[in-house]
Design an enzyme around this catalytic site. Structure first.
Site, short mmCIF file in Angstrom:
data_model
loop_
_atom_site.label_atom_id
_atom_site.label_comp_id
_atom_site.label_asym_id
_atom_site.label_seq_id
_atom_site.Cartn_x
_atom_site.Cartn_y
_atom_site.Cartn_z
CD GLU A 79 49.15 42.78 45.98
OE1 GLU A 79 49.52 43.40 47.00
OE2 GLU A 79 48.54 43.31 45.02
NE ARG A 89 35.29 48.48 44.43
CZ ARG A 89 34.91 48.21 43.18
NH1 ARG A 89 33.83 48.76 42.68
NH2 ARG A 89 35.62 47.39 42.42
CB CYS A 142 43.00 39.14 44.83
SG CYS A 142 42.45 39.01 43.13
N1 PCA Z 1 40.80 40.41 41.09
C1 PCA Z 1 39.97 40.59 42.27
C2 PCA Z 1 39.32 39.26 42.49
C3 PCA Z 1 39.52 38.47 41.24
C4 PCA Z 1 40.53 39.24 40.48
O1 PCA Z 1 41.07 38.86 39.44
C5 PCA Z 1 40.74 41.14 43.46
O2 PCA Z 1 41.72 41.88 43.28
O3 PCA Z 1 40.39 40.83 44.60
#
Ligand code: PCA
Length: 204
Positions: A79, A89, A142
């Protein structure tokens, strides 16, 4: 030896596993001169940040790599950015569902990852696995954890590098999902994480 704190989220949204921590679990204790400190983090807006900050304070890592599931993505995605927003959501694992809410009320709008996102993606691709830079970590837990990590580093730990990797579903999560949903075997996700750590180590 340098230390890398590597975190993976626990299962959420009705899933039995989270490929993020399943892959972290498979990693050796040492990669490319980094001692790995592994931590499972709850998919909860509040507790995830608290646990991460505690771990940084006690483990004193040189770099932090957080890993989460992005179901439906077709590549492992470092990211680029975290934004100062929670817009859930679905409720998190503590039943908390913030909408249009800042993570830090007087914090900057966004932070960029301080890990080498393109080198990470290239190294994963060189291992024959799908990878691409992502320009949004979403608005769920996340993104919130990445923002908390980068905000904490900016305020309290200058020089601490941090970033986030989203991974696709694991193969065992696919039964019951729409036809054609993408998945990777957990050992392949672990290989991608190994490549990411190597790229971070090479970056210095
Ligand atoms: N994915 C979620 C939260 C925990 C995870 O593993 C996200 O992309 O926010």
């Amino acid at each position: 030896m340098k230390k890398l704190l590597i975190t993976g989220f626990d299962p959420f949204g009705g899933e039995a596993v989270n490929p993020a921590f399943e892959a972290v679990r498979l990693l050796p204790d040492e990669i490319a001169g980094f001692e790995l400190c592994k931590l499972e983090i709850p998919t909860e807006f509040i507790r995830s940040g608290v646990m991460l900050k505690d771990a940084i304070r006690t483990q004193k890592p040189d770099a932090v790599l957080c890993v989460g599931q992005a179901g439906g993505r077709t590549a492992v995605t470092p990211e680029r950015v975290a934004i100062n927003l929670m817009d859930a959501r679905i409720p998190d694992n503590a039943g908390c569902q913030p909408v249009d809410t800042p993570i830090v009320s007087d914090g900057p709008a966004a932070y960029f990852s301080t890990l080498p996102i393109k080198a990470i993606a290239e190294r994963i691709q060189s291992a024959g696995l799908p990878a691409a830079v992502s320009n949004t970590a979403g608005t769920y837990v996340c993104n919130s954890l990445l923002y908390t990590l980068l905000h904490t580093a900016a305020l309290e730990y200058p020089g601490l590098r941090g970033g986030f990797l989203h991974v696709p579903y694991a193969m065992e999560q696919l039964p019951g999902k729409p036809e054609g949903t993408f998945g990777l075997p957990v050992p392949d996700i672990a290989r991608a994480l190994t490549c990411a750590v190597e790229a971070i180590a090479a970056f210095g």
